[in-house]
Design a protein around this motif. Structure first.
Motif, PDB file in Angstrom:
ATOM      1  N   SER A 202      28.690 -14.006  23.427  1.00 53.24           N
ATOM      2  CA  SER A 202      29.078 -13.088  22.359  1.00 53.24           C
ATOM      3  C   SER A 202      30.509 -12.647  22.617  1.00 53.24           C
ATOM      4  N   ASP A 203      31.010 -11.783  21.786  1.00 54.54           N
ATOM      5  CA  ASP A 203      32.383 -11.298  21.944  1.00 54.54           C
ATOM      6  C   ASP A 203      32.444  -9.974  22.692  1.00 54.54           C
ATOM      7  N   GLU A 204      31.354  -9.585  23.335  1.00 58.09           N
ATOM      8  CA  GLU A 204      31.372  -8.330  24.075  1.00 58.09           C
ATOM      9  C   GLU A 204      32.191  -8.465  25.355  1.00 58.09           C
ATOM     10  N   ALA A 205      33.088  -7.523  25.574  1.00 55.42           N
ATOM     11  CA  ALA A 205      33.859  -7.437  26.817  1.00 55.42           C
ATOM     12  C   ALA A 205      33.433  -6.154  27.516  1.00 55.42           C
ATOM     13  N   HIS A 206      32.678  -6.291  28.591  1.00 54.57           N
ATOM     14  CA  HIS A 206      32.117  -5.115  29.261  1.00 54.57           C
ATOM     15  C   HIS A 206      32.994  -4.708  30.435  1.00 54.57           C
ATOM     16  N   PRO A 207      33.371  -3.441  30.518  1.00 52.46           N
ATOM     17  CA  PRO A 207      34.222  -2.995  31.626  1.00 52.46           C
ATOM     18  C   PRO A 207      33.529  -3.166  32.973  1.00 52.46           C
ATOM     19  N   GLU A 208      34.301  -3.607  33.965  1.00 53.24           N
ATOM     20  CA  GLU A 208      33.814  -3.682  35.338  1.00 53.24           C
ATOM     21  C   GLU A 208      34.089  -2.354  36.041  1.00 53.24           C
ATOM     22  N   PRO A 209      33.254  -1.981  37.001  1.00 54.56           N
ATOM     23  CA  PRO A 209      33.491  -0.722  37.714  1.00 54.56           C
ATOM     24  C   PRO A 209      34.709  -0.830  38.625  1.00 54.56           C
ATOM     25  N   PRO A 210      35.477   0.232  38.747  1.00 52.53           N
ATOM     26  CA  PRO A 210      36.611   0.217  39.680  1.00 52.53           C
ATOM     27  C   PRO A 210      36.109   0.174  41.119  1.00 52.53           C
ATOM     28  N   THR A 211      36.860  -0.479  41.968  1.00 50.97           N
ATOM     29  CA  THR A 211      36.461  -0.626  43.368  1.00 50.97           C
ATOM     30  C   THR A 211      37.638  -0.329  44.282  1.00 50.97           C
ATOM     31  N   ASP A 212      37.339   0.258  45.424  1.00 52.24           N
ATOM     32  CA  ASP A 212      38.317   0.419  46.488  1.00 52.24           C
ATOM     33  C   ASP A 212      37.842  -0.430  47.657  1.00 52.24           C
TER      34      ASP A 212
END
Length: 458
Positions: A202-212
């Motif tokens: 699909s055209d969904e772009a899901h944000p990834e969680p920020p990481t340190d």
């Protein structure tokens, strides 16, 4: 008429659309043209996408850690063949050498102990070091290439201890500031794109969680702009142009980093690895040198271009994308470099007459024979050179430097037999009648090893 900027921009837009990447930022640096940049898409947040947008550059960070290690070597703080345990108190694997860790041939497992990609929690320094006893040597040392974030994390901590600061402090002080990489940092700041995973169906772009990445920061922590990274790529390709005083690294040290120590695939020799740098051979004796990067939501490709008739000085390219699946980013940097060299090649410098060869060398110039093959010795650009008579035009010559205390002895400083001596033998009239290069005899006529002269017939 289509300009080179139009061409490069279209290539970037095509890659962004084909890869379905929310944001792509590209930049091309070269000494003879203004910086070219292109940004396509949107950041995925309230900030505008432009050339000041920062992206996670992932493992491109490793090239900076490698530079810091080489600085320590050049300053006498370590030797590349030192065991890492000489500089860090480790519960295991202390016998692995700095050189093996830099070239990913130590055999150490890829990641720190634990499932860091499930938890997205990287260990702190003391935890990482303590857990080394639980990390595996998955291959015998020196057996083959095996990529290791853990190994580079150890090198980052080594640098920090030898310099008396944190890895981030040392990096800012000794590389980022001297080279003017003001947008490069260990934290994203206010102008960062949001990383995504784009759904395959699909055209969904899901944000990834920020990481340190904690103690593994020296392997993957940095954020930067395409402009900064194109400049860094240009430095890796042509350090003298961006750092003429050698404040960061001497050109000879960067050249050492670029020498391939292993291939990444035993059957398909499409890429090699030097000291912290990936080397990607291109047609016509061209090499792209740099690194790729991947972190959740981001991909990056940062490469400088060396060799080739159209290649400009200080030529580097960076392509940064905000999709963890947008692999078009990784190919685009190489394609942009090749297109720029082909469709907007560097100017051809006119040949101009120069001073003559030194009088004591003029008589030895010309054709010589060694091992049954013909060579041509010449004097160009203030140095004695040699090429095989049948060498292709693009193959670099051997270049010699005289030894001050021995006027008829030279050291090969680049090309064939680099490091070996060239000795001239003269007759009673001072004419050079024989040479020995790497101990092999060179004569004016073709001779067998036993001394049979075909021209003389005996």
């Amino acid at each position: 008429m289509t300009t080179i900027s139009d061409r490069l921009g279209r290539m970037t837009r095509q890659a962004q659309a084909k890869g379905r990447i929310p944001a792509v930022s590209a930049a091309l640096h070269r000494a003879d043209r203004p910086l070219w940049t292109c940004a396509v898409g949107g950041t995925g947040n309230d900030t505008p996408l432009d050339e000041e947008t920062v992206f996670r550059i992932g493992s491109v960070t490793k090239t900076f850690t490698a530079a810091l290690v080489m600085q320590c070597r050049d300053d006498g703080l370590l030797d590349l063949d030192d065991p890492v345990g000489r500089h860090l108190d480790l519960p295991a694997h202390g016998e692995l050498t700095v050189r093996r860790l830099l070239s990913h041939t130590a055999g150490l497992q890829r990641e720190p102990h634990g499932d860091v990609w499930d938890s997205l929690r990287a260990p702190a320094v003391e935890e990482l070091l303590a857990d080394l006893a639980r990390a595996e040597r998955v291959l015998p040392t020196g057996r083959r290439f095996h990529y290791s974030n853990l190994g580079v994390a150890l090198l980052g901590e080594l640098v920090a201890r030898r310099r008396g600061g944190t890895w981030a402090e040392v990096l800012a002080d000794r590389v980022l500031t001297p080279l003017g990489l003001a947008a490069t940092a260990t934290v994203p700041g206010e102008r960062a794109a949001t990383g995504h995973l784009v759904d395959a169906y699909s055209d969904e772009a899901h944000p990834e969680p920020p990481t340190d990445f904690g103690a593994v920061a020296p392997a993957a922590q940095l954020w930067s702009t395409a402009s900064d990274m194109a400049r860094w790529a240009a430095f890796l390709a042509d350090p003298a142009a961006l750092d003429p005083a050698g404040a960061v690294l001497a050109p000879a040290t960067v050249e050492e980093m670029r020498w391939p120590l292993t291939t990444t695939d035993e059957s398909l020799w499409a890429a090699g690895f030097g000291l912290g740098l990936i080397l990607v051979p291109q047609p016509d004796r061209v090499t792209h040198v740099g690194h790729d990067g991947a972190m959740p939501g981001f991909l990056a490709a940062v490469y400088g271009r060396r060799g080739g008739a159209g290649t400009a000085g200080a030529m580097g390219c960076a392509v940064l994308g905000s999709s963890g699946a947008g692999v078009e980013v990784l190919d685009l940097a190489h394609a942009l470099l090749a297109a720029a060299a082909e469709h907007d090649p560097a100017e051809i410098e006119p040949w101009r007459p120069g001073p003559p060869a030194p009088a004591h060398l003029r008589g030895m110039l010309g054709r010589w024979w060694g091992e049954g093959f013909e060579y041509v010795f010449s004097w160009h650009d203030g140095a004695l050179r040699a090429r095989g008579a049948d060498d292709p035009a693009g193959k670099p010559p051997a270049v010699f430097a005289p030894l001050a205390e021995r006027p008829d002895v030279f050291r090969t400083i680049s090309g064939r037999e680099s490091g070996e001596l060239l000795r001239l033998t003269r007759d009673e009239h001072g004419v050079v009648v024989r040479m020995h290069w790497a101990t092999y005899r060179f004569t004016r006529a073709q001779e067998t090893f036993g001394g049979y002269d075909f021209r003389a017939g005996g």
